[in-house]
Design an enzyme around this catalytic site. Structure first.
Site, mmCIF file in Angstrom:
data_model
loop_
_atom_site.group_PDB
_atom_site.id
_atom_site.type_symbol
_atom_site.label_atom_id
_atom_site.label_comp_id
_atom_site.label_asym_id
_atom_site.label_seq_id
_atom_site.Cartn_x
_atom_site.Cartn_y
_atom_site.Cartn_z
ATOM 1 C CD GLN A 174 -3.116 -0.758 0.281
ATOM 2 O OE1 GLN A 174 -3.049 0.164 -0.536
ATOM 3 N NE2 GLN A 174 -4.157 -1.573 0.325
ATOM 4 C CB CYS A 228 -8.975 -5.284 3.724
ATOM 5 S SG CYS A 228 -8.765 -5.660 5.448
HETATM 6 C C1 LIG Z 1 -4.473 -6.045 -2.647
HETATM 7 S S1 LIG Z 1 -3.005 -7.011 -2.444
HETATM 8 C C2 LIG Z 1 -2.962 -7.131 -0.677
HETATM 9 C C3 LIG Z 1 -1.616 -7.479 -0.107
HETATM 10 C C4 LIG Z 1 -1.482 -7.269 1.405
HETATM 11 N N1 LIG Z 1 -2.597 -7.788 2.134
HETATM 12 C C5 LIG Z 1 -1.258 -5.811 1.721
HETATM 13 O O1 LIG Z 1 -2.173 -5.129 2.201
HETATM 14 O O2 LIG Z 1 -0.140 -5.331 1.494
HETATM 15 C C6 LIG Z 1 -3.549 -8.587 -2.998
HETATM 16 C C7 LIG Z 1 -2.502 -9.684 -2.921
HETATM 17 O O3 LIG Z 1 -3.128 -10.911 -3.298
HETATM 18 C C8 LIG Z 1 -2.205 -11.702 -4.012
HETATM 19 N N2 LIG Z 1 -3.016 -12.683 -4.762
HETATM 20 C C9 LIG Z 1 -3.704 -12.485 -5.915
HETATM 21 N N3 LIG Z 1 -4.387 -13.601 -6.247
HETATM 22 C C10 LIG Z 1 -4.115 -14.517 -5.285
HETATM 23 C C11 LIG Z 1 -4.517 -15.866 -5.079
HETATM 24 N N4 LIG Z 1 -5.319 -16.471 -5.927
HETATM 25 N N5 LIG Z 1 -4.061 -16.520 -3.988
HETATM 26 C C12 LIG Z 1 -3.217 -15.895 -3.114
HETATM 27 N N6 LIG Z 1 -2.793 -14.623 -3.262
HETATM 28 C C13 LIG Z 1 -3.241 -13.945 -4.331
HETATM 29 C C14 LIG Z 1 -1.436 -10.701 -4.844
HETATM 30 O O4 LIG Z 1 -0.199 -11.233 -5.246
HETATM 31 C C15 LIG Z 1 -1.302 -9.537 -3.863
HETATM 32 O O5 LIG Z 1 -0.130 -9.643 -3.110
#
Ligand SMILES: C[S@@+](CC[C@H](N)C(=O)[O-])C[C@H]1O[C@@H](n2cnc3c(N)ncnc32)[C@H](O)[C@@H]1O
Length: 347
Positions: free
Chosen positions: A67, A270
């Protein structure tokens, strides 16, 4: 002197997001030395940046999500933690954990965190971030959430007896069928508990479980004991999932796994993107089964996410629904139409 690093990800194609393995190139940066008028052009090979959320330091790879508004992100994570009613008896699943931000910022308020993330660099970052900040009660698993959520819930929460019962239940059969249909993997529920303790992967080769020193955890009593992972279930009374998926939302298999595990009592999202569709599947009371596959001639392709969610509900195994409790928008992107939304579902 200010040190900068410019990295460019080389990707030719129509997607606006380069795949994680697209090559990274360093761009030369012009810097001005203090007390000097002259500019020097340099290429820095530092491939990561560092930032802070609260009093935690994060090391971030170029392809990992982070973020940008860290002050607002701190508020968002802390609000999610408050609503989750965290405590030493809490097992927190940080679904789509990125560099571990949510789990690590809440780690001192829970018994244990299990983070799940598909980007291998982000998982290494999460592990490194736990170490940098001296946090020992977090494990990070590199896998798609849809491939491992169901097995992790079983691995961490079910007693061996429950696992046997589950394996006979129709819900489990259906999940396995669905996983097979989707080409995903199921983990053997009766996996070697020692493997679980050592943080070794019980998944297929592409999955990777990393945990900080298991010895530390055992000494601190914050993680599993020598009895193996199946003993962790009863130890944790408050099981919470905080999900922070990309805009495309959580895979329906993850939603189904979370809804049908009876010990998961709190769900916090979130991400507003597909929240409505996810909430329909998580909060609608179970219905008597209707014939599968009847969508009254409506084309799947034209259906909204909410419409698809209603269709999927028809094959949701009987399970206690969550109920929406409260939601709050958090403006992480001031002066833009975007904002994040924290929503608490409970049952
Ligand atoms: C909006 S980011 C949130 C990351 C973390 N929670 C943060 O706030 O910094 C979404 C995350 O989901 C991961 N992601 C996307 N698809 C996914 C999946 N199918 N399974 C696990 N992780 C996934 C992406 O690589 C990314 O790091």
């Amino acid at each position: 002197m200010f040190w900068h690093s410019n990295r460019l990800q080389d990707h030719r194609g129509i997607s606006n997001a380069a795949p994680a393995d697209a090559p990274l190139r360093s761009l030369p940066v012009a810097i001005t030395q203090a007390n000097s008028e002259s500019e020097v052009v340099k290429t820095f090979n530092e491939t990561r940046i560092h930032d802070y959320i609260g009093n935690l330091r994060f090391s971030i790879s170029p392809t990992a999500f982070f973020q940008v508004n860290t002050l607002a992100a701190e508020k968002l994570y802390s609000l999610a933690g408050d609503w989750a009613r965290l405590g030493p008896d809490t097992l927190l699943f940080d679904v789509c954990c990125g560099t571990g931000t949510i789990g690590l910022t809440l780690a001192n308020r829970v018994g244990m965190v299990v983070g799940i993330e598909m980007n291998a660099s982000a998982v290494s970052d999460a592990q490194r971030n736990a170490e940098i900040n001296g946090i020992a009660n977090c494990k990070f698993i590199c896998a798609k959430a849809e491939d491992v959520m169901g097995s992790l819930l079983k691995e961490y929460l079910d007693t061996p007896q429950q696992q046997d019962e589950d394996s006979n239940s129709s819900a489990n059969d259906e999940q396995q069928n669905e996983e097979a249909d989707n080409g995903t993997i199921s983990v053997d529920n009766k996996s070697d508990p020692q493997k679980c303790l050592k943080g070794e992967s019980t998944e297929a080769d592409h999955s990777h479980v990393s945990n900080k020193s298991t010895e530390d955890e055992q000494n601190s009593g914050r993680s599993s004991t020598v009895d193996g992972c199946s003993t962790m279930g009863p130890r944790f009374k408050n099981i919470v999932a905080i999900v922070d998926p990309p805009r495309s939302g959580l895979h329906p298999i993850v939603i189904k796994a979370l809804r049908t595990h009876p010990r998961l009592r709190r769900y916090i999202s979130c991400n507003p993107g597909t929240l409505v569709a996810n909430a329909i599947e998580l909060c609608t009371p179970s219905v008597e089964r209707t014939e599968k596959g009847s969508n009254r001639g409506q084309g799947w392709r034209n259906m909204s996410n909410a419409g698809l969610a209603r269709q999927r509900l028809k094959s949701m195994p009987k399970s206690e629904p969550f109920r929406p409790v409260k939601a709050m928008a958090v403006d992480l992107f001031p002066h833009t139409p975007h904002c994040e939304l924290v929503m608490l579902l409970e049952r």
